[in-house]
Write an enzyme that holds these catalytic residues in place. Sequence first.
Site, PDB file in Angstrom:
ATOM      1  N   ASP A  58     -23.598   2.289 -20.136  1.00  0.00           N
ATOM      2  CA  ASP A  58     -22.769   2.120 -18.919  1.00  0.00           C
ATOM      3  C   ASP A  58     -22.711   3.575 -18.288  1.00  0.00           C
ATOM      4  O   ASP A  58     -21.814   4.294 -18.709  1.00  0.00           O
ATOM      5  CB  ASP A  58     -21.271   1.515 -19.348  1.00  0.00           C
ATOM      6  CG  ASP A  58     -20.388   1.460 -18.231  1.00  0.00           C
ATOM      7  OD1 ASP A  58     -20.873   1.858 -16.911  1.00  0.00           O
ATOM      8  OD2 ASP A  58     -19.249   1.009 -18.508  1.00  0.00           O
ATOM      9  N   ASP A  87     -23.345   2.980 -10.720  1.00  0.00           N
ATOM     10  CA  ASP A  87     -22.440   2.380 -11.953  1.00  0.00           C
ATOM     11  C   ASP A  87     -23.556   1.330 -12.610  1.00  0.00           C
ATOM     12  O   ASP A  87     -23.819   0.372 -12.018  1.00  0.00           O
ATOM     13  CB  ASP A  87     -21.278   1.757 -11.800  1.00  0.00           C
ATOM     14  CG  ASP A  87     -20.679   1.239 -12.888  1.00  0.00           C
ATOM     15  OD1 ASP A  87     -20.872   1.529 -13.996  1.00  0.00           O
ATOM     16  OD2 ASP A  87     -19.630   0.528 -12.362  1.00  0.00           O
TER      17      ASP A  87
END
Length: 494
Positions: A273, A75
Amino acid sequence: MGIGTRHIICSLLASFINAQVVQWDIARRERLGLELDTRQTRSIEEVIINDKLNGGYFATCNIGTPAQDVTLQLDTGSSDIWVPASSSGICTKSSSSSGCVLGSYSAEGSSSFEDAGKGDFSITYVDGSRANGDYFTDVFEIGDTAIPDMTMGLGLEANIPYGIVGVGYALNEATKSFIYPNLPIQMQHEGLISTIAYSLWLNDLDAGTGSILFGGIDTEKYKGDLTRINIYADPRTGAFTSFRVALTSVQAISDSGTDALSSKEFPVSVVLDSGTTLSYLPTDLVSQMWREVGAVYSNDVRAAVIPCSRAASTGYFSFGFAGPGGPVINLAMDELVLPLTLGENQPLFDFGPYRGQEACRFGVQSSSAGPYLLGDTFLRSAYVVYDLYNNEIGMAATDFNATDSNVVPFEDSGARIPSATVAPHQDSIRGTGSPNPPTYSASNGFQDDHENSVSAPAACRWFSVALAMVGTITWIIAQGVIDSTSDLHTMDML
Ligand SMILES: *[C@@H]1O[C@H](CO)[C@@H](O)[C@H](O)[C@H]1NC(C)=O
């Protein structure tokens, strides 16, 4: 920003290591471990709304002595490593729940475990996923690379059954009272890489595997040249906390024409992201994108849906960053049309012009307020270099399924991204004034199936998608959880 909708399961495996770079291969997986208890299985809508069908990029790591296997999601939108504790409710729950099939960590089982003595760990992601517990240190190992005293969170209580490797800015750590060296920084401290930077190549939606390369770039994984653009600090605090860049243009291009789309938000501040599956952009811009492709908002799914057949359309969107001369990334329709369910059959439109056709989710959804996010539906089409030292992003069009490799390490701490030129006009970006709607000349060309010559339905109409097979679909998901645990591959060296 954190995990949004489509989760990346990364198979973090060190493919090769030398003095300056460390590469891990990552594998896309459907999101696992749905909480199939009675409250949550009541409707497939609930599952879809929570975006639990979506995948992510995951990596397999070892923690502790002796090593405990855990597969963690990669992430870029968060900054902590955390693992679910073997004793946590989500891992021990039996019956309908699948438990922590991607692994968990037992502090009692590790002789090198140490309480970090730094208080509580508590993280909440944008999609509502959360984990709470304590900070600890232990050996964190990927392939042949071992980091002896890595600070991590132990999820004693969590609502997601697998952990995360957050590789964002240390200032975005979940800690409130202290900042610790997170993974990219610790890798530099350990001398594994020369500067705090890495490159992420997610590859094709259908390929399912990509890689993250710490400390370097791979010039064979992109086409054209890398262009450097600024990362923007948080406007309120002035601190660098997320990979926020300036999206300055979006064009819709098909064989029937080219439209420059508009938004009163241009330049749009967007966060790159990798932990978010879809992309979320301002409503005015997104409603134009939907109209170009014929996507419609479904009240049942609570998202824009589109006939699955449109994945074959040759139309595409061109995203421009940092003004004229900045990087331009093309998003083809087959990267933007995603399944709604894991089964073979997708739900059908049950009325409207698409009646009887299979419904898929559209990869760009609308958000009435920021933060706007470019998730995996965008990132797969781009090769992105994250330079956390100079606060710059390098971007180029990805080379899907590239098999060659030519790794160029960053020269030293603070060196600029290798082989990249700076976007020439990024310091004079300004708003476009009052937005003009496009003429939708490209719209016809997105309808390659030519199912009718009627112009695309208005995006604001609600469409109904038949979701009657609740039991069946849920069962398929449960099977998927079980089946997919066995097919997490170890990747070959690149
Ligand atoms: C990449 O490989 C996958 C799986 O082998 C394939 O389905 C896909 O079409 C390929 N993509 C491109 C752009 O060649």
